[in-house]
Design a protein around this motif. Structure first.
Motif, PDB file in Angstrom:
ATOM      1  N   GLY A 292       4.828  14.650  98.996  1.00  7.65           N
ATOM      2  CA  GLY A 292       3.663  13.777  98.981  1.00  7.65           C
ATOM      3  C   GLY A 292       3.750  12.650  97.977  1.00  7.65           C
ATOM      4  N   ARG A 293       4.956  12.313  97.547  1.00  7.44           N
ATOM      5  CA  ARG A 293       5.150  11.274  96.527  1.00  7.44           C
ATOM      6  C   ARG A 293       5.400   9.923  97.222  1.00  7.44           C
ATOM      7  NH1 ARG A 293       9.648  14.366  93.070  1.00  7.44           N
ATOM      8  NH2 ARG A 293       9.777  12.368  91.935  1.00  7.44           N
ATOM      9  N   THR A 294       4.369   9.455  97.910  1.00  3.49           N
ATOM     10  CA  THR A 294       4.524   8.290  98.777  1.00  3.49           C
ATOM     11  C   THR A 294       4.757   7.005  97.982  1.00  3.49           C
ATOM     12  OG1 THR A 294       2.114   8.059  98.858  1.00  3.49           O
ATOM     13  CG2 THR A 294       3.163   9.295 100.634  1.00  3.49           C
ATOM     14  N   THR A 295       4.163   6.894  96.797  1.00  6.51           N
ATOM     15  CA  THR A 295       4.374   5.686  95.994  1.00  6.51           C
ATOM     16  C   THR A 295       5.843   5.544  95.619  1.00  6.51           C
ATOM     17  OG1 THR A 295       2.134   5.838  95.086  1.00  6.51           O
ATOM     18  CG2 THR A 295       3.728   4.475  93.880  1.00  6.51           C
ATOM     19  N   GLU A 296       6.465   6.662  95.211  1.00  6.64           N
ATOM     20  CA  GLU A 296       7.884   6.634  94.858  1.00  6.64           C
ATOM     21  C   GLU A 296       8.755   6.377  96.093  1.00  6.64           C
ATOM     22  OE1 GLU A 296       9.002   9.936  92.005  1.00  6.64           O
ATOM     23  OE2 GLU A 296       6.865  10.345  92.294  1.00  6.64           O
ATOM     24  N   LEU A 297       8.328   6.917  97.223  1.00  6.40           N
ATOM     25  CA  LEU A 297       9.090   6.704  98.453  1.00  6.40           C
ATOM     26  C   LEU A 297       9.042   5.233  98.868  1.00  6.40           C
ATOM     27  CD1 LEU A 297      10.740   7.585 100.833  1.00  6.40           C
ATOM     28  CD2 LEU A 297       8.673   8.498 101.903  1.00  6.40           C
ATOM     29  N   LEU A 298       7.869   4.617  98.748  1.00  4.80           N
ATOM     30  CA  LEU A 298       7.771   3.199  99.089  1.00  4.80           C
ATOM     31  C   LEU A 298       8.610   2.343  98.141  1.00  4.80           C
ATOM     32  CD1 LEU A 298       3.990   2.938  99.992  1.00  4.80           C
ATOM     33  CD2 LEU A 298       5.925   2.529 101.519  1.00  4.80           C
ATOM     34  N   ALA A 299       8.692   2.750  96.883  1.00  2.00           N
ATOM     35  CA  ALA A 299       9.530   2.019  95.940  1.00  2.00           C
ATOM     36  C   ALA A 299      11.007   2.168  96.285  1.00  2.00           C
ATOM     37  CB  ALA A 299       9.274   2.521  94.518  1.00  2.00           C
ATOM     38  N   LEU A 300      11.358   3.308  96.898  1.00  2.00           N
ATOM     39  CA  LEU A 300      12.744   3.567  97.285  1.00  2.00           C
ATOM     40  C   LEU A 300      13.111   2.851  98.582  1.00  2.00           C
ATOM     41  CD1 LEU A 300      15.235   5.440  96.537  1.00  2.00           C
ATOM     42  CD2 LEU A 300      14.272   7.075  98.168  1.00  2.00           C
ATOM     43  N   ALA A 301      12.105   2.536  99.409  1.00  2.00           N
ATOM     44  CA  ALA A 301      12.338   2.014 100.761  1.00  2.00           C
ATOM     45  C   ALA A 301      13.275   0.808 100.811  1.00  2.00           C
ATOM     46  CB  ALA A 301      11.005   1.694 101.435  1.00  2.00           C
ATOM     47  N   PRO A 302      13.175  -0.174  99.919  1.00  2.00           N
ATOM     48  CA  PRO A 302      14.089  -1.329 100.019  1.00  2.00           C
ATOM     49  C   PRO A 302      15.556  -0.961  99.861  1.00  2.00           C
ATOM     50  CG  PRO A 302      12.204  -1.842  98.609  1.00  2.00           C
ATOM     51  CD  PRO A 302      12.164  -0.368  98.869  1.00  2.00           C
ATOM     52  N   ARG A 303      15.854   0.198  99.282  1.00  2.00           N
ATOM     53  CA  ARG A 303      17.244   0.608  99.084  1.00  2.00           C
ATOM     54  C   ARG A 303      17.768   1.421 100.264  1.00  2.00           C
ATOM     55  NH1 ARG A 303      17.247   3.717  93.605  1.00  2.00           N
ATOM     56  NH2 ARG A 303      19.511   3.673  93.952  1.00  2.00           N
ATOM     57  N   LEU A 304      16.861   1.811 101.170  1.00  2.16           N
ATOM     58  CA  LEU A 304      17.290   2.558 102.349  1.00  2.16           C
ATOM     59  C   LEU A 304      17.842   1.594 103.389  1.00  2.16           C
ATOM     60  CD1 LEU A 304      14.251   4.997 102.667  1.00  2.16           C
ATOM     61  CD2 LEU A 304      16.502   5.532 101.739  1.00  2.16           C
TER      62      LEU A 304
END
Length: 421
Positions: A292-304
């Motif tokens: 449920g750590r969506t904020t961290e996931l969104l921060a990671l998204a540009p690197r995916l």
């Protein structure tokens, strides 16, 4: 040499530019680093080999070899002789090295093979062209057939319109194994292909034989953990992963096994390294969503990866609460004509779980149905994975859960029979 665990080329070449062999050894969890320096001198090729002991911080062996510039196969033989006559005795190893199936006997074919295996994984088209020429000229060299199988399998998995490559990959693997039954690249490649295709019994039997032949190989034990994971035997898969890490502490592939067990700290430990690779970022994104750590996931998204063959775009749209029509369009585009989704039965489970977490039950269950019916026996993960919470109470999910249990039990019975004395 069974008493030496050699790090895979894919890992060693990633740190080949590092000047300090001590840092290389620490990065690869290797006790010994062998360096080679090539020098072209007119018509002669000179190579200096040295072995660096990471623990004592010193060079323990060195040799210089010379061959004709055009004689790469001769260079191969000289390197092998130098290692057998000099390095192995220095390490206290007196047993002879096992014979390799076939040998590079055609200089141009051998050069084509070397150029192909040095290419990045996404340059499979160029590698396939080189390897096809190589095996045509030197059909008795098993590693070239195995490399061809790996590249054909990669193209079939990630490029639309190449489904015929599956049969060609199997043929290449089998040609390699006919020449060298203990060749890890070929046996593990074929077993992994069968595993991803839901042919778990055949994959298990092949990889058990491989482990018996090569108990020293982390890749062999990883192939066994792979088929056990797809068969739903997660604890057994984790035991094989323990052996993988004993032989090669830096192997990342076991992260999905711990993920399926719900042991996210251990999964992250399996991904440890100086920087997250694309594979590690993908696994980490699933774990962040589960937590449920969506904020961290969104921060990671540009690197995916932005590749439409990966779920990055629809997951980000879902987390950012884009319009429903946009999310549906991205999901449908992802599913349609995507080899990655339908070729590997585990991906139906993984990508379906993302869709379930986004509230798209029909699409999620469609992919899960495809996964379970294809031979992915994920019963225990289906029970515990929080990403499936939104559909766990539906009749179809319960039906698929029963099917997954039957799949796992059939596979477990086969494993028990094939392991019996």
């Amino acid at each position: 040499v069974p008493s030496i665990a050699v790090r895979p080329f894919a890992r060693s070449r990633a740190v080949a530019a590092t000047a300090d062999p001590r840092l290389v050894g620490e990065e690869l969890s290797a006790a010994l680093v062998v360096n080679g320096h090539l020098l072209l001198e007119g018509a002669q090729l000179s190579i200096v080999l040295e072995a660096f002991d990471v623990g004592t911080d010193r060079v323990v062996w060195q040799t210089r070899l010379r061959v004709a510039r055009a004689d790469l196969t001769g260079l191969d033989r000289e390197v092998q002789r130098g290692i057998e006559a000099g390095l192995l005795p220095t390490l206290g190893i007196t047993a002879p090295a096992a014979a390799i199936g076939g040998a590079p006997s055609h200089p141009e074919a051998y050069e084509q093979y070397l150029r192909a295996v040095a290419l990045p994984r996404d340059e499979f088209e160029a590698a396939i062209a080189l390897l096809r020429r190589s095996v045509a000229s030197n059909p008795d060299y098993a590693p070239a057939w195995a490399a061809l199988g790996n590249n054909l399998r990669t193209r079939a998995s990630f490029a639309v319109g190449h489904s015929d490559d599956y049969a060609a990959a199997v043929d290449a693997y089998q040609r390699a194994l006919a020449l060298d039954p203990a060749l890890v690249d070929a046996a593990a490649g074929l077993a992994n292909f069968w595993t991803e295709s839901g042919e778990l019994k055949a994959a298990h039997d092949l990889v058990v034989q491989l482990v018996q032949r090569r108990p020293d190989s982390a890749a062999a034990h990883h192939a066994l953990s792979y088929v056990l994971r797809y068969g739903g035997l997660y604890r057994e898969a984790a035991r094989e992963c323990n052996e993988v890490f004993r032989l090669d502490p830096g192997t990342p592939g076991c992260a999905w096994t711990y993920y399926m067990l719900g042991d996210l700290p251990r999964a992250r430990q399996a991904l440890r390294g100086p920087g997250l690779t694309g594979f590690a970022l993908n696994v980490e994104s699933f774990m962040l969503l589960r937590e449920g750590r969506t904020t961290e996931l969104l921060a990671l998204a540009p690197r995916l990866t932005p590749d439409p063959a990966w779920p990055t775009r629809f997951v980000e749209a879902c987390l950012r609460q884009r319009p429903a029509a946009e999310i549906d369009r991205l999901m449908d585009a992802f599913i349609q004509d995507n080899p990655r989704v339908w070729r590997d039965v585990e991906n139906g489970y993984l990508d379906g779980s993302l869709m379930a977490a986004c509230g798209r039950s029909e699409r999620a269950l469609r992919l899960l149905r495809q996964s379970v019916s294809g031979g992915y026996c994920a019963h225990d993960a289906m029970l515990s994975d929080p990403l499936w919470a939104s559909v766990r109470g539906t009749l179809e999910f319960r039906t698929l859960l029963a099917d997954a249990k039957a799949c796992r039990d059939r596979f477990a019975a086969h494993v028990g029979r094939s392991s019996a004395p």
